[in-house]
Design an enzyme around this catalytic site. Structure first.
Site, PDB file in Angstrom:
ATOM      1  N   ASP A  42       0.848  -1.196   0.000  1.00  0.00           N
ATOM      2  CA  ASP A  42       0.000   0.000   0.000  1.00  0.00           C
ATOM      3  C   ASP A  42       0.879   1.239   0.000  1.00  0.00           C
ATOM      4  OD1 ASP A  42      -2.623   1.477   0.504  1.00  0.00           O
ATOM      5  OD2 ASP A  42      -1.360   2.166   2.168  1.00  0.00           O
ATOM      6  N   TYR A  47       3.198   9.925   0.471  1.00  0.00           N
ATOM      7  CA  TYR A  47       4.305   9.323   1.208  1.00  0.00           C
ATOM      8  C   TYR A  47       5.636   9.728   0.577  1.00  0.00           C
ATOM      9  CZ  TYR A  47       0.516   6.368   2.995  1.00  0.00           C
ATOM     10  OH  TYR A  47      -0.647   5.901   3.547  1.00  0.00           O
ATOM     11  N   LYS A  74      -3.339   5.941  -3.811  1.00  0.00           N
ATOM     12  CA  LYS A  74      -4.399   6.846  -3.378  1.00  0.00           C
ATOM     13  C   LYS A  74      -4.457   8.106  -4.235  1.00  0.00           C
ATOM     14  CE  LYS A  74      -3.706   4.972   1.232  1.00  0.00           C
ATOM     15  NZ  LYS A  74      -2.338   4.448   1.123  1.00  0.00           N
TER      16      LYS A  74
END
Length: 327
Positions: A42, A47, A74
């Protein structure tokens, strides 16, 4: 129903969360994960502002050229170039971009296309709308929610219908927005972080609702940002801050029960979410080959059946304020 491995790896730490992680250390982490059989990763543009996706993409190209491993990423932030350096949004010396929230139709498409390039994949298994919710956005929540419902969600559905993604959902740490969106749109999955753990049971009702609605659940943050990652040794963090007295009392009671049963507290924490039949995966954030090896050992640790009801009783005996559950 979507089918993911039980154990996944969260990649925020290899995006330089809280500290600089070298390319070599990030790669060693991913090499160890693949060697250990981890087949779900994930990630998110947030990030390291693209750094985690880039590092994961390079490892996927080498270890998984056939695209067998599951990948979720995402949408909800666009990355814009910046000259800023140092620590930003918790990430240290990451890629030179600044994240800006945008849940609109075109922004979702642009974000997805950029993630595809960094991940070196044409198809993504699961696409999640990231960090939508009133606690995150405050007064701007209504506008962000409207942008998602009026455009971003449709973009995600169109990508799924076109075969570019396998499933859609949301990735959040707030329970209330999950219920709100389940009232409004169809979701395949919800990634809920930190709200279904040994310490924080705030998502229990949500999981039961997801079971009724056939929505799969992924649990992130099984250690509540660190307090459950060790046997209450060293500096403790709960949801990225020092734990208050109620949290600490609950954690200490659970740690004592684990010690009596000969079980490491982190092993119980990692396995706890998987007790619920609607949870298809748990995804601790990992950095370093040692953390990968520890995680595999924790997942395989034998836990006496009698320990679980004792831990549940400890949770009832040490109630938390409702605010802890982000409900």
């Amino acid at each position: 129903m979507i089918d993911f491995p039980t154990l996944g790896m969260g990649t925020a730490p290899i995006g330089n969360l809280y500290r600089v992680v070298s390319d070599a250390e990030a790669r060693a982490t991913l090499d160890a994960a693949f060697a250990a059989g981890i087949a779900y990763f994930d990630t998110a543009p947030h990030y390291g502002f693209g750094l985690a996706e880039r590092r994961l993409g390079a490892a996927l190209a080498e270890h998984d050229p056939q695209g067998r491993a599951r990948v979720s990423t995402k949408v909800g932030r666009l990355l814009r170039p910046t000259d800023a350096q140092g620590e930003r949004h918790g990430f240290v010396d990451a890629d030179p971009f600044e994240p800006h929230f945008d849940y609109g139709h075109d922004a979702v498409l642009r974000s997805f296309e950029s993630s595809q390039k960094r991940l070196r994949r044409d198809r993504i298994d699961l696409l999640l709308a990231h960090d939508i919710g009133r606690l995150t956005h405050g007064d701007a929540h209504d506008d962000h929610l409207a942008a998602f419902l009026d455009g971003g969600y449709r973009a995600m559905r169109d990508l799924k219908d076109a075969g570019a993604i396998g499933a859609i959902g949301i990735g959040v740490n707030e329970v209330a927005i999950c219920h709100d969106l389940l009232d409004r749109v169809e979701l395949d999955a919800i990634l809920i972080a930190g709200r279904y753990t040994l310490l924080d049971r705030g998502a229990e009702e949500l999981l039961d609702r997801c079971a009724s609605a056939d929505v799969q659940v992924i649990v992130g943050g099984p250690y509540n940002s660190g307090i459950l990652a060790r046997d209450l040794s060293g500096p403790l963090h709960f949801d990225y801050a020092a734990p208050d007295a109620a949290i600490l009392a609950r954690a200490q009671a659970m740690a004592a029960l684990c010690r009596e049963a000969g079980v490491a507290l982190p092993a119980a924490a990692l396995q706890f979410p998987l007790r619920h039949p609607q949870v298809m995966a748990v995804i601790p954030g990992l950095v370093g080959a040692d953390q990968v090896h520890d995680t595999i050992a924790r997942l395989g640790a034998s836990i006496p059946a009698t320990l679980w009801p004792a831990l549940d009783a400890a949770a009832r005996a040490h109630p938390l304020a409702k605010a802890h559950s982000h409900a």
